[in-house]
Write a protein that holds these residues in place. Structure first.
Motif, short mmCIF file in Angstrom:
data_model
loop_
_atom_site.label_atom_id
_atom_site.label_comp_id
_atom_site.label_asym_id
_atom_site.label_seq_id
_atom_site.Cartn_x
_atom_site.Cartn_y
_atom_site.Cartn_z
N TYR B 153 0.85 -1.19 0.00
CA TYR B 153 0.00 0.00 0.00
C TYR B 153 0.89 1.24 0.00
CZ TYR B 153 -3.85 -3.13 0.89
OH TYR B 153 -4.77 -4.12 0.76
N PRO B 154 0.33 2.38 -0.47
CA PRO B 154 1.15 3.60 -0.58
C PRO B 154 1.90 3.97 0.69
CG PRO B 154 -0.97 3.96 -1.65
CD PRO B 154 -1.03 2.60 -1.02
N HIS B 155 1.27 3.77 1.87
CA HIS B 155 1.95 4.21 3.09
C HIS B 155 3.16 3.35 3.43
CE1 HIS B 155 -0.48 0.94 4.80
NE2 HIS B 155 0.38 0.92 5.78
N GLY B 159 8.62 8.39 -0.23
CA GLY B 159 8.15 9.41 -1.16
C GLY B 159 8.68 9.21 -2.57
N GLY B 160 9.97 8.90 -2.68
CA GLY B 160 10.57 8.69 -4.00
C GLY B 160 9.95 7.49 -4.71
N MET B 161 9.71 6.42 -3.94
CA MET B 161 9.08 5.21 -4.49
C MET B 161 7.69 5.53 -5.02
SD MET B 161 10.65 2.27 -4.26
CE MET B 161 11.90 1.42 -3.34
N ARG B 162 6.95 6.31 -4.21
CA ARG B 162 5.59 6.64 -4.61
C ARG B 162 5.59 7.47 -5.90
NH1 ARG B 162 3.45 7.32 1.33
NH2 ARG B 162 5.13 8.80 1.43
N GLN B 163 6.58 8.38 -6.02
CA GLN B 163 6.65 9.18 -7.24
C GLN B 163 6.96 8.26 -8.43
OE1 GLN B 163 5.30 11.51 -8.80
NE2 GLN B 163 6.10 13.20 -7.59
N ARG B 164 7.80 7.23 -8.21
CA ARG B 164 8.06 6.27 -9.28
C ARG B 164 6.79 5.52 -9.65
NH1 ARG B 164 13.81 5.27 -9.85
NH2 ARG B 164 14.84 6.52 -8.28
N VAL B 165 5.96 5.22 -8.63
CA VAL B 165 4.68 4.55 -8.91
C VAL B 165 3.81 5.44 -9.80
CG1 VAL B 165 2.52 3.76 -7.88
CG2 VAL B 165 4.70 3.18 -6.80
N LEU B 166 3.77 6.75 -9.47
CA LEU B 166 2.96 7.67 -10.28
C LEU B 166 3.49 7.74 -11.71
CD1 LEU B 166 2.19 10.59 -7.82
CD2 LEU B 166 0.59 8.94 -8.77
N ILE B 167 4.82 7.69 -11.84
CA ILE B 167 5.40 7.73 -13.19
C ILE B 167 5.03 6.46 -13.95
CG2 ILE B 167 7.58 7.72 -14.46
CD1 ILE B 167 8.70 9.56 -12.26
N ALA B 168 5.12 5.31 -13.26
CA ALA B 168 4.73 4.04 -13.89
C ALA B 168 3.28 4.10 -14.35
CB ALA B 168 4.92 2.89 -12.90
N MET B 169 2.44 4.69 -13.50
CA MET B 169 1.03 4.82 -13.82
C MET B 169 0.84 5.67 -15.07
SD MET B 169 -1.73 6.40 -11.20
CE MET B 169 -1.56 5.30 -9.85
N ALA B 170 1.61 6.78 -15.14
CA ALA B 170 1.48 7.71 -16.27
C ALA B 170 1.96 7.06 -17.57
CB ALA B 170 2.27 8.98 -15.99
N LEU B 171 2.91 6.12 -17.45
CA LEU B 171 3.51 5.54 -18.67
C LEU B 171 2.81 4.27 -19.13
CD1 LEU B 171 7.28 6.02 -17.83
CD2 LEU B 171 5.98 7.20 -19.60
N MET B 172 1.82 3.79 -18.36
CA MET B 172 1.18 2.49 -18.64
C MET B 172 0.80 2.32 -20.11
SD MET B 172 0.85 0.01 -16.58
CE MET B 172 -0.64 -0.97 -16.51
#
Lengths: 323, 342
Positions: B153-155, B159-172
């Motif tokens: 889960y996000p928590h 912070g850096g990992m979560r930003q990588r998750v958001l990037i992965a999401m954006a690149l799907m």
């Protein structure tokens, strides 16, 4: 997890014991006793009444009565009901399943309806249908319970396909097969459960709507929109899961109602449940029955609290790492 | 640049509130070519985030994209597209990376589930395909042991990992354009550099265009080829990054450059631009920066400056373009003068 449950159950046991003690003392401090209040028959002399009191141990000092009570509860014996002249255990065995059935159906239906209404309102927030649903909720929220019960009883007495009183059909129930008996019980539960659902769902809908509206401005909602999800999917998946927590708290608070039931609604629909049993027990100063009801009630309050915590953990992963 | 990937023309996004109409974005135009990184820079309240949200039409009431605005993307005008068409673009052709990786992820779902959701909406594979793709993207963004991380889960992530998750999401869905709204602001400096490197590397690999929105000229210098400077809901200067760093024209851009701390400069007070951005419900008449500008003269109050062409593709919304001699006579800005007399 096991440690958490163990600790909560131990705490709960202490609470239940304290409540039982307080109730035991409070009842005996109240004016009147089982043989003064309910049996106001002038032909019974005071010496006979004293003889009765002695036979039930009510002439002993309170400290001794308390010890005897604790000893018998520890053995699993809840005592003997004065007013019904039956063991308390068998009184509860008759009333409790009826109330559990009625309240479980009513609570589940109320929460399902409340959450569904809130979702529908928030999906159309600010529009006419939102206000209409809100108004209807408020109406049912303000209606007195016995009045609504009587209204529904009257309506269905004329037109309804559902029985309007009792928990089973007194003439045919014992002749039915197992499946028939279940159908008979479910038929009888419809009207009282409908009444309770109409009374309870507005509170849940209002809380759920407010919680959903609180969640909508969150950043994760914008993220979900940016992914191309429909508003409906965002609301019922992303927002609802986060907005359930306040409603779970409400569920925990409503859980003890499973036991105490709803006195007026039970009365109107002649539902032989705990609500009526408790009122009669208070009326006739039936100490053992009343103490047993309160004991059970506090156990349900404690169980409601534990259930709430478990549900919180189920729906909010952030709480799972805490002890 | 022949046919830009995205062209924003005369975009106005206004918020119709009870205390007046906030003209947060007021006639903004720019274009992004395929594979290009365009930076939008400006301080808080200049309208850069509202511009970003407008491109995906994520503006919520009382905000509204005003008539006369056009956002052309792959031959379609986003402003007039129906909701279904718009959802087909979001997360699929244009995706967004948000500023706060803490709050941009839903706390009650696993990160893998949230990344996979994009493919479940836009792809036509099974749930399992979407999940596998999500794990693949998490791995591509440099998340170690992505199979396990996806189930967290996000928590449970930094912070850096979560930003990588958001990037992965954006690149799907390998979108044509990624809008990155302050993607590194909430991160530690060392992590900032890693995330920027990652974005540039993935852009080179996938050929995606990036709209980089930031208040940090350092981020622009590292990632963008062209830069748009926004102030008061308007574009005040646009130039190639090299041109801008070699010589900014607009006094506001100059102020931004001077406000960057220099490690070689002698210690002393940091340079700041005096005053604050005026309220979008009441922009000043004429030039919106004049109260804070050390060159402002009466023309700046009288006449709203157009975007003057300085050279080639370099434009600036400042009357100094036609009266350059005034640059030799700086004075205290109006806000400083007002403070001095109090």
């Amino acid at each position: 997890m096991a440690a958490f449950l163990g600790r909560r159950i131990a705490q709960g046991a202490v609470v239940v014991a304290l409540v039982a003690t307080i109730v035991f003392l409070l009842i005996r401090l109240a004016p009147g006793d089982p043989f003064a209040a309910s049996m106001a028959d002038p032909r019974i002399s005071e010496s006979v009444r004293n003889e009765w009191r002695r036979s039930y141990g009510l002439d002993l000092p309170i400290s001794q009565q308390y010890l005897r009570y604790v000893a018998s509860v520890a053995k699993g014996d809840l005592g003997f009901s004065f007013s019904l002249q039956r063991p308390v255990r068998s009184v509860l065995a008759d009333a409790l399943p009826n109330t559990l059935l009625l309240m479980a159906v009513a609570l589940i239906a109320s929460f399902a309806a409340g959450i569904a209404v809130a979702l529908a309102q928030v999906r159309r927030r600010g529009r006419l249908s939102d206000r209409v649903l809100g108004g209807v909720s408020l109406l049912f929220f303000s209606v007195p319970d016995f009045w609504l019960a009587l209204l529904i009883l009257t309506l269905f007495a004329y037109w309804g396909p559902f029985p309007i009183g009792g928990a089973v059909d007194p003439t045919s129930h014992d002749l039915l097969g197992p499946a028939g008996r279940i159908v008979d019980r479910l038929n009888h539960v419809v009207l009282p459960a409908l009444t309770l659902t109409l009374l309870y769902f507005p509170l849940i809908a209002r809380h759920q709507r407010a919680a959903l509206l609180d969640e909508l401005p969150s950043d994760y909602v914008t993220t979900a929109r940016s992914k191309g999800l429909t508003e409906k999917a965002i609301l019922s998946r992303h927002t609802l899961r986060n907005a359930l927590l306040p409603v779970i708290a409400l569920f925990g608070l409503a859980f003890p109602a499973l036991l105490t039931g709803a006195v007026f609604v039970e009365k109107v629909f002649s539902w032989p449940g705990m609500g009526l049993t408790i009122v009669n027990a208070i009326d006739s100063r039936d100490y053992p029955l009343l103490t047993a009801c309160v004991l059970l009630g506090s156990a349900f309050v404690v169980a409601g609290g534990i259930l709430t915590d478990l549900l919180y953990r189920r729906f909010d992963p952030r709480l799972r790492d805490e002890l | 640049m022949t046919q830009p990937l995205l062209s924003v023309e005369n975009l106005s996004t206004w918020f119709h509130t009870s205390s007046g109409v906030a003209r947060s974005v007021d006639g903004v135009s720019f274009a992004i070519g395929a594979g290009e990184t365009l930076g939008i820079v400006g301080e808080s309240g200049c309208g850069k985030s509202v511009t970003a949200l407008s491109i995906l039409r994520l503006i919520q009431p009382p905000g509204r994209i005003e008539a006369g605005s056009r956002i052309m993307f792959e031959g379609k005008d986003i402003v007039t597209l129906d909701d279904k068409g718009m959802r087909g673009i979001r997360g699929n052709r244009i995706s967004m990376i948000f500023q706060e990786p803490m709050s941009a992820l839903n706390p009650v779902f696993t990160v893998g589930d949230q990344v996979a959701e994009v493919a479940r909406v836009h792809g036509n594979g099974s749930r399992q395909d979407a999940w596998n793709r999500a794990v693949e993207m998490l791995s591509l963004t440099g998340i170690p042991s992505p199979e396990e991380r996806a189930k967290q889960y996000p928590h449970q992530l930094s912070g850096g990992m979560r930003q990588r998750v958001l990037i992965a999401m954006a690149l799907m869905m390998t979108p044509a354009l990624i809008i990155a709204d302050e993607p590194t602001t909430a991160l530690d400096v060392t992590i900032q550099a890693q995330i920027l490197e990652l974005l540039v590397e993935l852009q080179n690999r996938l050929g995606t265009s990036i709209l980089m929105i930031t208040h940090d000229l350092g981020v622009i210098a590292e990632t963008a080829s062209r830069v748009v400077v926004m102030y008061g809901g308007e574009v005040v200067e646009e130039a190639e990054v090299k041109t801008l760093f070699a010589g900014a024209h607009h006094p506001y851009t100059e102020g931004l450059m001077n406000a960057m701390p220099q490690i070689t400069a002698s210690r002393g007070r940091l340079n700041v631009i005096p005053g604050t951005v005026p309220s979008p419900t009441e922009w000043p008449s004429g030039c919106r920066f004049r109260d804070r500008c050390s060159y402002a003269w009466e023309r700046c109050e009288r006449e709203h400056p157009p975007l003057y062409q300085i050279s080639g593709s370099h434009t600036s919304r400042c009357h100094l373009a036609v009266e350059p001699e005034r640059r030799a006579h700086p004075h205290l800005p109006l806000v400083e003068q007002a403070n001095a007399t109090v």
